[in-house]
Design a protein around this motif. Structure first.
Motif, short mmCIF file in Angstrom:
data_model
loop_
_atom_site.label_atom_id
_atom_site.label_comp_id
_atom_site.label_asym_id
_atom_site.label_seq_id
_atom_site.Cartn_x
_atom_site.Cartn_y
_atom_site.Cartn_z
N GLY A 31 0.80 -1.22 0.00
CA GLY A 31 0.00 0.00 0.00
C GLY A 31 0.83 1.27 0.00
N TYR A 32 0.27 2.34 -0.47
CA TYR A 32 0.88 3.65 -0.42
C TYR A 32 0.08 4.50 0.56
CZ TYR A 32 3.57 2.52 -4.59
OH TYR A 32 4.43 1.95 -5.49
N PRO A 33 0.52 4.63 1.82
CA PRO A 33 -0.23 5.46 2.76
C PRO A 33 -0.42 6.88 2.26
CG PRO A 33 1.41 4.16 3.89
CD PRO A 33 1.68 4.00 2.43
N GLU A 34 0.58 7.42 1.57
CA GLU A 34 0.47 8.76 1.01
C GLU A 34 1.24 8.79 -0.30
OE1 GLU A 34 1.63 11.89 3.57
OE2 GLU A 34 0.31 11.27 5.18
N MET A 35 0.84 9.69 -1.20
CA MET A 35 1.55 9.88 -2.45
C MET A 35 1.60 11.36 -2.77
SD MET A 35 0.14 6.75 -4.82
CE MET A 35 1.25 7.14 -6.16
N PRO A 36 2.60 11.81 -3.52
CA PRO A 36 2.67 13.22 -3.88
C PRO A 36 1.44 13.67 -4.65
CG PRO A 36 4.74 12.09 -4.37
CD PRO A 36 3.75 11.03 -3.99
N THR A 37 1.11 14.95 -4.50
CA THR A 37 -0.09 15.49 -5.13
C THR A 37 -0.05 15.36 -6.64
OG1 THR A 37 -0.16 17.10 -3.33
CG2 THR A 37 -1.58 17.52 -5.22
N VAL A 311 8.52 2.06 7.74
CA VAL A 311 7.38 2.96 7.54
C VAL A 311 6.26 2.59 8.50
CG1 VAL A 311 5.63 3.72 5.90
CG2 VAL A 311 7.97 3.40 5.13
N VAL A 312 5.91 1.31 8.55
CA VAL A 312 4.87 0.86 9.48
C VAL A 312 5.36 0.98 10.93
CG1 VAL A 312 3.51 -1.14 10.23
CG2 VAL A 312 3.80 -0.66 7.80
N GLY A 313 6.64 0.70 11.16
CA GLY A 313 7.19 0.80 12.51
C GLY A 313 7.09 2.20 13.08
N TRP A 314 7.36 3.19 12.25
CA TRP A 314 7.26 4.59 12.67
C TRP A 314 5.83 4.93 13.09
CZ3 TRP A 314 7.71 9.14 8.67
CH2 TRP A 314 7.67 10.36 9.34
N LEU A 315 4.87 4.58 12.25
CA LEU A 315 3.47 4.90 12.52
C LEU A 315 2.94 4.10 13.72
CD1 LEU A 315 1.03 6.52 11.61
CD2 LEU A 315 0.47 4.67 10.01
N ALA A 316 3.30 2.81 13.80
CA ALA A 316 2.80 1.97 14.89
C ALA A 316 3.36 2.41 16.24
CB ALA A 316 3.15 0.51 14.61
N CYS A 354 13.60 5.51 7.75
CA CYS A 354 12.83 5.91 6.56
C CYS A 354 13.55 7.01 5.79
CB CYS A 354 11.44 6.40 6.97
SG CYS A 354 10.32 5.12 7.56
N ARG A 355 14.10 7.95 6.52
CA ARG A 355 14.74 9.09 5.88
C ARG A 355 15.96 8.67 5.06
NH1 ARG A 355 15.91 13.83 9.94
NH2 ARG A 355 13.62 13.78 9.96
N ARG A 356 16.63 7.61 5.49
CA ARG A 356 17.84 7.19 4.78
C ARG A 356 17.55 6.69 3.38
NH1 ARG A 356 19.57 5.58 10.06
NH2 ARG A 356 18.64 3.52 9.84
N TRP A 357 16.37 6.10 3.17
CA TRP A 357 16.07 5.59 1.83
C TRP A 357 14.95 6.38 1.14
CZ3 TRP A 357 11.15 3.61 0.78
CH2 TRP A 357 10.36 3.29 1.87
N GLY A 358 14.50 7.48 1.76
CA GLY A 358 13.52 8.34 1.12
C GLY A 358 12.08 7.94 1.34
N PRO A 361 8.26 10.53 3.29
CA PRO A 361 7.02 11.20 2.85
C PRO A 361 5.79 10.30 2.83
CG PRO A 361 8.84 11.75 1.38
CD PRO A 361 9.30 10.64 2.26
N PHE A 362 5.96 8.96 2.84
CA PHE A 362 4.81 8.06 2.71
C PHE A 362 3.79 8.26 3.84
CE2 PHE A 362 7.46 4.74 0.22
CZ PHE A 362 7.31 5.51 -0.92
N THR A 363 4.27 8.47 5.06
CA THR A 363 3.35 8.62 6.21
C THR A 363 3.66 9.86 7.03
OG1 THR A 363 4.80 7.15 7.49
CG2 THR A 363 2.89 6.15 6.43
N GLU A 364 4.35 10.81 6.45
CA GLU A 364 4.83 11.94 7.24
C GLU A 364 3.70 12.73 7.88
OE1 GLU A 364 7.97 15.66 6.82
OE2 GLU A 364 7.23 14.65 5.03
N SER A 365 2.66 13.08 7.12
CA SER A 365 1.60 13.91 7.69
C SER A 365 0.82 13.16 8.77
CB SER A 365 0.65 14.39 6.59
OG SER A 365 -0.01 13.31 5.97
#
Length: 508
Positions: A31-37, A311-316, A354-358, A361-365
């Motif tokens: 899944g893509y939790p977020e994508m650029p506009t 990505v999931v670890g950060w949010l969880a 997450c920041r090391r591989w870019g 932005p997927f779940t930043e907001s």
């Protein structure tokens, strides 16, 4: 995918191949939790172009647009449409400027997504049927289709028409695009999970608690399917383990329940980190804030660390911190600040990964919103703790001044144990009724719950209620004693005034 359209060229096979690659990437990336506009807008433009290019056919005497290619084309187009429309809803939610009108429009879009996804799942044999669970007849149909594909087009068309859609779609998906039916089913179920979550949030904002509970139950039901359809997690250890970083240990009282909770949370021997998190998130909405849902969220953090899903670890981890400040660990109105800080430290480590591989932005907001809420709760809890300590000091001073009371006061335990902070009261929804310890409370005579602010019966001044609804519901019973209580209160007040007057005469 968009280059042929931008250059004014159109190739149907290339377009559907691009859509299939997008769906495959969505599945593999869970899944893509977020994508650029700009990408969300580009996907919307692409789907409009695909829709406009669909062929016109005669059906029942009418000309309609339909997918006339392989069976997989319809499945790919609808699945991509669902993801694209969901991204539009998520972008509207993350913009932070939703009004009642835009929320209603989003709910209409959600209803359309749910209808499309559910219909395709039904056509494909149900939400969980895939290549790994095909029956013997389905496997025989695949064999017939494989043999017919090597012969004339007439036999191939006849075979396609005779077979169920899930069989013919599975074959064409794999042969033409290297995409499995399992990936399609996971994507559509993932879309339904996100739709149920949006519907639950919308009902909560509107104050429709019954609707929110129904949406949360649907959310949890669909989230449990993801573990059965998700790709197996990587066998490699997490990034932290690979780099030699020491993994944080579970807290006492949380880790003890994890095996029991995780076993019942999702089916399958090794659910993906995202599936574990989405089930834990849904359970919080269904079951409320309690030690079991906290343990489920902690299990999602551990699964993400073990599988290297930062990505999931950060949010969880941030959601775990939020449950802690809501008092889920003990349900005694307090929480451990050290436990919250430990969860925030894990979240910071996962964000740095997450920041090391870019991937940030997927779940930043979403993560920023949860972190801001946790910091706000901590700030209020510190303020409440300071008020409690001041009141304890004032009470201790009064007891000491009265003489002989200091020793008795010293034996009483403090309202706030060492290292713990009070939970800020949260109002309204009735799902997370955490009792604050910072202020005195009263019991409602009708519902029996404790509240900081209550209202007395205007007549007897003796019975307290949390609101007008409870007062009206209890009036049938209370009216039998209200007059007696009022008379007793009046007599007691008169007696107090007489005693005061007598004391004044004596002093004179």
């Amino acid at each position: 995918m968009l280059k042929p359209i931008a250059e004014g060229r159109w190739n149907k096979e290339s377009a559907y191949s691009g859509l299939a690659k997008f769906l495959k990437a969505t599945y593999l990336a869970q899944g893509y939790p977020e994508m650029p506009t700009d990408l969300v807008a580009s996907l919307g433009q692409l789907m409009k172009e695909v829709q406009a290019r669909m062929e016109w056919v005669a059906v029942g005497g009418r000309r309609v647009q339909a997918d006339t290619g392989p069976p997989c084309h319809h499945v790919i187009r609808v699945a991509t449409n669902c993801v694209t429309m969901l991204l539009a809803v998520n972008f509207s939610a993350s913009a932070g400027s939703r009004t009642a009108l835009t929320r209603a429009q989003d709910m209409e879009l959600i209803a359309s997504i749910e209808l499309m996804a559910s219909r395709v799942l039904d056509k494909l044999g149900g939400p969980l049927l895939h290549e790994g669970s095909f029956s013997a007849d389905d496997m025989a149909g695949l064999q017939l289709l494989h043999e017919a594909s090597a012969e004339s087009g007439a036999r191939l068309n006849d075979t396609l028409a005779a077979l169920p859609l899930h069989v013919s779609a599975s074959m064409s998906l794999m042969v033409l695009h290297g995409l499995s039916l399992r990936a399609i089913k996971w994507t559509l179920n993932y879309v339904l999970v996100r739709c149920a979550k949006e519907r639950c949030d919308s009902c909560m904002v509107a104050g429709d608690h019954a609707g929110a509970r129904a949406a949360a139950a649907q959310w949890l039901q669909v989230a449990r399917r993801l573990a059965e359809l998700a790709p197996p997690p990587p066998k490699a250890t997490s990034k932290a383990a690979a780099s030699g970083t020491k993994q944080p240990q579970g807290r006492p009282g949380v880790g003890e329940q994890e095996e029991e909770v995780d076993a019942s949370a999702v089916s399958g021997p090794q659910p993906s980190a995202l599936a574990t998190f989405m089930v834990a998130e849904a359970r919080v909405s269904v079951e409320g804030v309690n030690p079991r849902t906290l343990a489920a969220m902690h299990g999602a953090v551990k699964a993400a660390q073990e599988q290297g899903d930062d990505v999931v670890g950060w949010l969880a981890a941030l959601n775990e911190a939020q449950l802690l400040v809501w008092g889920a660990e003990r349900l005694d109105g307090t929480f451990s600040e050290d436990s919250v800080q430990e969860a925030l430290d894990i979240a910071a480590e996962q964000r740095a990964s997450c920041r090391r591989w870019g991937g940030e932005p997927f779940t930043e907001s979403r993560c920023r919103a949860v972190l801001d809420d946790v910091k706000k709760e901590l700030r209020h809890s510190h303020e409440w703790a300071e008020k409690i300590r001041q009141r304890e000091q004032e009470a201790s001073g009064r007891s000491g001044g009265a003489g002989g009371g200091a020793g008795a006061n010293r034996s009483q335990p403090p309202l706030l144990p060492q290292g713990r902070l009070p939970v800020r009261p949260r109002g309204g929804d009735g799902w997370q009724t955490l009792q604050p310890v910072a202020l005195a409370h009263h019991v409602c005579a009708a519902c029996g719950k404790m509240f900081h602010k209550t209202q007395l019966c205007a007549r007897c001044k003796s019975v307290r209620y949390c609101g007008r609804d409870c007062q009206a519901a209890d009036w049938k019973e209370h009216k039998l004693e209200c007059a007696k209580l009022a008379a007793a209160a009046k007599q007691a007040a008169a007696g107090g005034e007489s005693a005061a007057a007598a004391a004044g005469d004596t002093d004179t």
